[in-house]
Design an enzyme around this catalytic site. Structure first.
Site, mmCIF file in Angstrom:
data_model
loop_
_atom_site.group_PDB
_atom_site.id
_atom_site.type_symbol
_atom_site.label_atom_id
_atom_site.label_comp_id
_atom_site.label_asym_id
_atom_site.label_seq_id
_atom_site.Cartn_x
_atom_site.Cartn_y
_atom_site.Cartn_z
ATOM 1 N N LYS A 131 64.674 -43.980 -21.654
ATOM 2 C CA LYS A 131 64.838 -45.341 -22.173
ATOM 3 C C LYS A 131 66.304 -45.732 -22.359
ATOM 4 O O LYS A 131 66.604 -46.923 -22.525
ATOM 5 C CB LYS A 131 64.067 -45.489 -23.481
ATOM 6 C CG LYS A 131 62.556 -45.327 -23.307
ATOM 7 C CD LYS A 131 61.817 -45.513 -24.614
ATOM 8 C CE LYS A 131 60.309 -45.383 -24.441
ATOM 9 N NZ LYS A 131 59.873 -43.974 -24.293
ATOM 10 N N SER A 151 61.004 -45.786 -29.841
ATOM 11 C CA SER A 151 60.777 -45.298 -28.477
ATOM 12 C C SER A 151 59.436 -45.803 -27.950
ATOM 13 O O SER A 151 58.668 -45.053 -27.329
ATOM 14 C CB SER A 151 60.819 -43.765 -28.437
ATOM 15 O OG SER A 151 60.977 -43.281 -27.130
ATOM 16 N N SER A 158 61.649 -39.316 -23.173
ATOM 17 C CA SER A 158 62.044 -40.666 -23.585
ATOM 18 C C SER A 158 63.536 -40.938 -23.551
ATOM 19 O O SER A 158 63.960 -42.082 -23.790
ATOM 20 C CB SER A 158 61.504 -40.964 -24.992
ATOM 21 O OG SER A 158 60.134 -41.282 -24.929
#
Length: 354
Positions: free
Chosen positions: A61, A118, A58
């Protein structure tokens, strides 16, 4: 003599720790990679496997939001715009916000829940809103990465969920983190929020260091089975800011503890320079396998004699061995012990600027 005695002590301590701490070393984890840089100068203070290909999870992101912030700055995106949740976005695996197909969320709230929770579903919805499809958005993410100097990164989605070719390096994530701080200082505080208030609910940030380590104000955590535990973090002390990236951690606690050690030691190293001390971050994280064979051969006899072991016949050295320099140089140029002799010069310089 004093320098060599100090070096011997370092090696002895490493040897004594080998049965316990070293056996469980984070560095022995096959997916582990890390880098520590000075944000203001781009200087690499420490690197280990920093250019080896890894999955970002993640941390992806950060680039998703970087591209969105570019759209915001260009006036093509507004904080009050509504984003619609498509079926593709709804079907994303957790972590997710869980809005129904057809539901809407503002760009402002999308930024908040992506940076903290997230949320994979919201990341996909944002990507579709900007580019029409997640695949088109991912192509823009990759082209943006190249523009920033991230030479070894390819993005295939906006979330960081597993994809065999969705890869990066610790060094590239450091480049991205530095760019985020440099280019979007007004948006960066989103990464500092321990909670984001969404429709009366406090959405918790997955970055526990925001609550446990003074000075940490971002950036992004990640986890998948393929990537392990990942984290890009930044911290400030006085007027100095450091950025560190840890990829492939075997556990959240191990990753977080390692990140704290890297940042704390980095600040100590910067402070030591004010007093002319030759202390480096790498010397604190040195392990026996990092040392070149020539250094180990030079010290083996001395360590054996001190420990009362049988001393092996000494080999006639072909050249002088600078033990102190070898130990202090460990890791600072982005190489492991096995690659020390043939290290690439690109590993230790300043990070690329746009």
């Amino acid at each position: 003599m004093l320098i060599k005695a100090l070096a011997r002590t370092v090696v002895m301590l490493l040897a004594l720790l080998a049965p316990s701490a070293y056996a469980a070393s984070l560095y022995s984890a096959p997916r582990y990679a890390a880098i520590l840089i000075d944000h203001s100068t781009g200087e690499v203070l420490y690197a280990r496997r920093a250019d080896e290909i890894r999955y970002p999870a993640s941390i992806t992101k950060v680039m998703t939001l970087y591209v969105a912030f570019e759209e915001l700055a260009a006036g093509r995106l507004r904080l009050d715009d509504d984003i619609r949740i498509s079926r593709r976005a709804f079907n994303q695996a957790p972590s997710k916000l869980g809005l129904k197909v057809g539901a809407r969320i503002s760009v402002r709230d999308a930024f908040g829940v992506i940076a903290t929770k997230s949320a994979n579903d919201i990341s996909v919805a944002l990507a579709e809103h900007i580019s029409g499809s997640e695949s088109e958005f991912a192509e823009r993410m990759t082209s943006t990465a190249r523009r920033l100097g991230m030479a070894n990164t390819r993005f295939y989605n906006a979330s960081g969920l597993p994809h065999g070719d969705h890869t990066t390096t610790a060094r590239d994530i450091a480049v991205l983190s530095r760019a985020m701080l440099r280019d979007f200082p007004d948006q960066y505080p989103l990464f500092s929020k321990a909670h984001y208030q969404y429709r009366g609910l406090a959405v918790a940030n997955h970055n526990h260091l925001l609550r446990t380590m003074p000075g940490v104000d971002g950036i992004k955590t990640g986890f998948t089975n393929a990537a392990g535990f990942t984290l890009a973090a930044s911290a400030v002390r006085g007027n100095r800011r450091l950025i560190a990236v840890v990829l492939g951690g075997p556990s959240r606690l191990g990753r977080d503890n390692n990140m704290q050690d890297l940042l704390n030691t980095g600040f100590e190293a910067l402070e030591s320079r004010r007093f002319g001390q030759a202390f480096t971050v790498a010397s604190r994280f040195a392990e026996p396998d990092d040392l070149p064979d020539a250094v180990m051969d030079s010290l083996a006899g001395d360590v054996a004699a001190i420990d009362g072991m049988v001393q092996m016949p000494a080999r006639a050295p072909t050249q002088a061995v600078d033990v102190f320099s070898a130990i202090n140089a460990l890791g600072d140029k982005g190489v492991t012990g096995a690659a020390l002799a043939g290290a690439r010069s690109a590993g230790g310089g300043a990070l690329p600027r746009r």
